[in-house]
Design a protein around this motif. Structure first.
Motif, PDB file in Angstrom:
ATOM      1  N   LYS A 171       0.828  -1.213   0.000  1.00 60.38           N
ATOM      2  CA  LYS A 171       0.000   0.000   0.000  1.00 60.38           C
ATOM      3  C   LYS A 171       0.860   1.261   0.000  1.00 60.38           C
ATOM      4  O   LYS A 171       0.436   2.302  -0.479  1.00 60.38           O
ATOM      5  CB  LYS A 171      -0.974   0.004   1.171  1.00 60.38           C
ATOM      6  CG  LYS A 171      -0.392   0.219   2.546  1.00 60.38           C
ATOM      7  CD  LYS A 171      -1.527   0.343   3.552  1.00 60.38           C
ATOM      8  CE  LYS A 171      -1.015   0.621   4.946  1.00 60.38           C
ATOM      9  NZ  LYS A 171      -2.116   0.805   5.911  1.00 60.38           N
ATOM     10  N   ASP A 318      -7.256  -4.489  14.785  1.00 61.32           N
ATOM     11  CA  ASP A 318      -7.561  -4.656  13.356  1.00 61.32           C
ATOM     12  C   ASP A 318      -7.547  -3.289  12.697  1.00 61.32           C
ATOM     13  O   ASP A 318      -8.573  -2.693  12.389  1.00 61.32           O
ATOM     14  CB  ASP A 318      -8.937  -5.316  13.207  1.00 61.32           C
ATOM     15  CG  ASP A 318      -9.202  -5.723  11.760  1.00 61.32           C
ATOM     16  OD1 ASP A 318      -8.277  -5.643  10.935  1.00 61.32           O
ATOM     17  OD2 ASP A 318     -10.343  -6.123  11.458  1.00 61.32           O
ATOM     18  N   ALA A 323      -3.135  -4.860   9.995  1.00 59.13           N
ATOM     19  CA  ALA A 323      -4.157  -5.555   9.213  1.00 59.13           C
ATOM     20  C   ALA A 323      -3.649  -5.862   7.808  1.00 59.13           C
ATOM     21  O   ALA A 323      -3.916  -6.936   7.252  1.00 59.13           O
ATOM     22  CB  ALA A 323      -5.429  -4.711   9.151  1.00 59.13           C
ATOM     23  N   SER A 324      -2.886  -4.932   7.232  1.00 58.10           N
ATOM     24  CA  SER A 324      -2.340  -5.145   5.889  1.00 58.10           C
ATOM     25  C   SER A 324      -1.331  -6.279   5.877  1.00 58.10           C
ATOM     26  O   SER A 324      -1.286  -7.090   4.942  1.00 58.10           O
ATOM     27  CB  SER A 324      -1.679  -3.862   5.376  1.00 58.10           C
ATOM     28  OG  SER A 324      -2.625  -2.826   5.246  1.00 58.10           O
ATOM     29  N   VAL A 326      -1.248  -8.871   7.790  1.00 60.75           N
ATOM     30  CA  VAL A 326      -1.964 -10.135   7.884  1.00 60.75           C
ATOM     31  C   VAL A 326      -2.413 -10.596   6.497  1.00 60.75           C
ATOM     32  O   VAL A 326      -2.262 -11.756   6.122  1.00 60.75           O
ATOM     33  CB  VAL A 326      -3.168  -9.988   8.839  1.00 60.75           C
ATOM     34  CG1 VAL A 326      -4.092 -11.188   8.730  1.00 60.75           C
ATOM     35  CG2 VAL A 326      -2.692  -9.822  10.267  1.00 60.75           C
ATOM     36  N   LYS A 327      -2.929  -9.652   5.721  1.00 65.73           N
ATOM     37  CA  LYS A 327      -3.415  -9.995   4.384  1.00 65.73           C
ATOM     38  C   LYS A 327      -2.274 -10.289   3.418  1.00 65.73           C
ATOM     39  O   LYS A 327      -2.340 -11.214   2.610  1.00 65.73           O
ATOM     40  CB  LYS A 327      -4.266  -8.840   3.842  1.00 65.73           C
ATOM     41  CG  LYS A 327      -5.545  -8.596   4.629  1.00 65.73           C
ATOM     42  CD  LYS A 327      -6.250  -7.331   4.162  1.00 65.73           C
ATOM     43  CE  LYS A 327      -7.466  -7.040   5.019  1.00 65.73           C
ATOM     44  NZ  LYS A 327      -8.095  -5.738   4.684  1.00 65.73           N
ATOM     45  N   GLU A 328      -1.191  -9.502   3.494  1.00 69.20           N
ATOM     46  CA  GLU A 328      -0.119  -9.617   2.503  1.00 69.20           C
ATOM     47  C   GLU A 328       0.848 -10.762   2.782  1.00 69.20           C
ATOM     48  O   GLU A 328       1.341 -11.398   1.861  1.00 69.20           O
ATOM     49  CB  GLU A 328       0.672  -8.299   2.440  1.00 69.20           C
ATOM     50  CG  GLU A 328      -0.106  -7.143   1.857  1.00 69.20           C
ATOM     51  CD  GLU A 328       0.698  -5.847   1.840  1.00 69.20           C
ATOM     52  OE1 GLU A 328       1.928  -5.895   2.019  1.00 69.20           O
ATOM     53  OE2 GLU A 328       0.088  -4.783   1.649  1.00 69.20           O
ATOM     54  N   GLU A 329       1.144 -11.009   4.059  1.00 69.18           N
ATOM     55  CA  GLU A 329       2.218 -11.944   4.381  1.00 69.18           C
ATOM     56  C   GLU A 329       1.751 -13.194   5.112  1.00 69.18           C
ATOM     57  O   GLU A 329       2.558 -14.089   5.382  1.00 69.18           O
ATOM     58  CB  GLU A 329       3.304 -11.228   5.188  1.00 69.18           C
ATOM     59  CG  GLU A 329       3.954 -10.095   4.410  1.00 69.18           C
ATOM     60  CD  GLU A 329       5.112  -9.446   5.164  1.00 69.18           C
ATOM     61  OE1 GLU A 329       5.573 -10.013   6.175  1.00 69.18           O
ATOM     62  OE2 GLU A 329       5.551  -8.361   4.742  1.00 69.18           O
ATOM     63  N   GLY A 330       0.469 -13.279   5.453  1.00 66.63           N
ATOM     64  CA  GLY A 330      -0.053 -14.532   5.988  1.00 66.63           C
ATOM     65  C   GLY A 330      -0.008 -14.695   7.494  1.00 66.63           C
ATOM     66  O   GLY A 330      -0.191 -15.807   7.998  1.00 66.63           O
ATOM     67  N   LYS A 332      -1.381 -14.521  11.354  1.00 62.61           N
ATOM     68  CA  LYS A 332      -2.705 -14.733  11.923  1.00 62.61           C
ATOM     69  C   LYS A 332      -2.688 -14.353  13.404  1.00 62.61           C
ATOM     70  O   LYS A 332      -1.664 -14.459  14.075  1.00 62.61           O
ATOM     71  CB  LYS A 332      -3.143 -16.195  11.764  1.00 62.61           C
ATOM     72  CG  LYS A 332      -3.351 -16.612  10.317  1.00 62.61           C
ATOM     73  CD  LYS A 332      -3.921 -18.009  10.228  1.00 62.61           C
ATOM     74  CE  LYS A 332      -4.090 -18.457   8.782  1.00 62.61           C
ATOM     75  NZ  LYS A 332      -4.998 -17.576   8.029  1.00 62.61           N
TER      76      LYS A 332
END
Length: 392
Positions: A171, A318, A323-324, A326-330, A332
């Motif tokens: 981003k 969150d 949050a980014s 978590v989505k980009e690199e996996g 949890k």
């Protein structure tokens, strides 16, 4: 290649010194690097260069000080004297000082290298467009926020004169390309400092340690975490220790001392103070869960990558860059509302009362962390320098 790195470096307490330590550790093992020149801030103790792996020569030039108005000139002199083939800048906007002019003058160095035709890359850990200036402790005044925004835009334009500006999140690439029409932005992820052998995820006997790690007082506040653990203790009867690892943010001196005084009635809270590099593995390995008590974010989280490398379950808000990631690199974790102590308590309780869930989160985070070790990240920088040199 004779590579210079402009950075703070341990035992410095200036931001990003730990990141520089791990960059150097892995750069020095690369066959393409014949010498590393560290253009560092001045410190009282010797630089931490006790590496066990074989590697290239390291030359240290202590040539700048935090909040000095001469950094631009002193670092330039050091570059002239050492004559590197390429320069890497390990930067964020307050790297050279928390006084506006001192900080700004240091950030002109990439432009100086460009004018001198020295191949250079800026690793920019955060961008002001993605920072909540109020939450991050810069200013709550709308007027000052606008002034900071103008200054930040101007400084970003100077930084973008570098041959390549590397950022750690997609981003950031999107924002810089859209706002500045910059053609020289490149995504190079943060990377994981150490990748220890995967553990069995068991915990030692004794209290469950709920740990947080960082520089506290601005957007990282620990009061809510302490109160959340009190709720979990009351609700579950579990034996839980709160571990607050790190120091005050430089903008809020005395913050942790005040917290310690305010919560002296609460049992089992440990304040570690500054954590030395060799103490980090023990700190993480002993923890049951790592908490991110943030109200805002200012960049890709080094602590999240560290937690992943030690296979730890995490609790995080969150929002923003976490949050980014978590989505980009996996990665949890359990998410919580940063404005709610009860929400944080529920997130912590969900992990400490379910051992299987805690282990599953740790395994997922270990997998995410090991996908991007620092050895791979330094390779990406070397490839970037080769591309720049070939173009020149």
């Amino acid at each position: 290649m004779k590579l210079a790195i402009v950075t703070a470096f341990p035992p410095s307490k200036v931001t990003l010194n730990e990141y520089a330590y791990h960059l150097v550790k892995h750069f020095r093992q690369k066959q393409d690097i014949t010498e590393l020149i560290l253009l560092t801030d001045k410190t009282e103790g010797d630089k931490d260069l006790e590496f066990t792996e074989a590697g290239c020569k390291i030359t240290v030039k202590e040539c700048w000080s935090f909040n000095s108005y001469t950094t631009l000139f002193s670092v330039n002199r050091a570059i002239n004297k050492t004559k590197p083939d390429a320069v890497l800048f390990n930067l964020q906007f307050m790297k050279f000082g928390d006084k506006k002019i001192a900080a700004a003058l240091g950030l002109l160095l990439p432009l100086v290298c460009k004018l001198k035709k020295i191949p250079n890359v800026v690793l920019l850990h955060n961008i002001l467009e993605e920072v909540d200036l109020k939450s991050a402790g810069f200013t709550s005044s709308k007027l000052m926020q606008n002034i900071y925004g103008f200054i930040g835009t101007t400084l970003t334009e100077f930084i973008l004169h570098a041959d390549v500006v590397a950022v750690t999140m997609q981003k950031y690439v999107t924002t810089l390309e859209a706002k500045y029409l910059a053609p020289n932005i490149k995504l190079i992820p943060h990377g994981t400092f150490e990748v220890p052998v995967e553990q069995d995820y068991s915990l030692a006997d004794g209290p469950l340690k709920v740990m947080t790690f960082g520089k506290f007082g601005t957007y990282k506040k620990v009061e809510g975490m302490i109160e959340a653990v009190e709720l979990v203790r009351a609700n579950t009867g579990l034996d839980i220790e709160v571990v607050i690892a790190g120091t005050d943010n430089p903008n809020v001196p005395g913050y942790l001392a005040q917290v310690q005084e305010d919560y002296k009635h609460v049992p089992q809270i440990r304040f570690t103070g500054y954590v030395e590099e060799h103490e980090v593995p023990t700190l993480f390995n002993e923890s049951a869960v790592v908490v991110f008590p943030y109200t805002s974010t200012t960049g890709s989280s080094g602590v999240l990558h560290q937690a992943g490398s030690y296979g730890k379950a995490v609790v995080m808000p969150d929002l923003g860059d976490l949050a980014s990631l978590v989505k980009e690199e996996g990665y949890k974790g359990e998410f919580f509302d940063p404005n709610s102590v009860k929400s944080l308590a529920v997130a912590i309780e969900n992990i400490v009362t379910n051992n299987g869930y805690r282990i599953a989160l740790g395994q997922a985070n270990y997998k995410a962390a090991t996908a991007l070790p620092m050895s791979k990240i330094t390779d990406m920088y070397l490839e970037t320098f080769k591309e720049i040199i070939e173009k020149k």
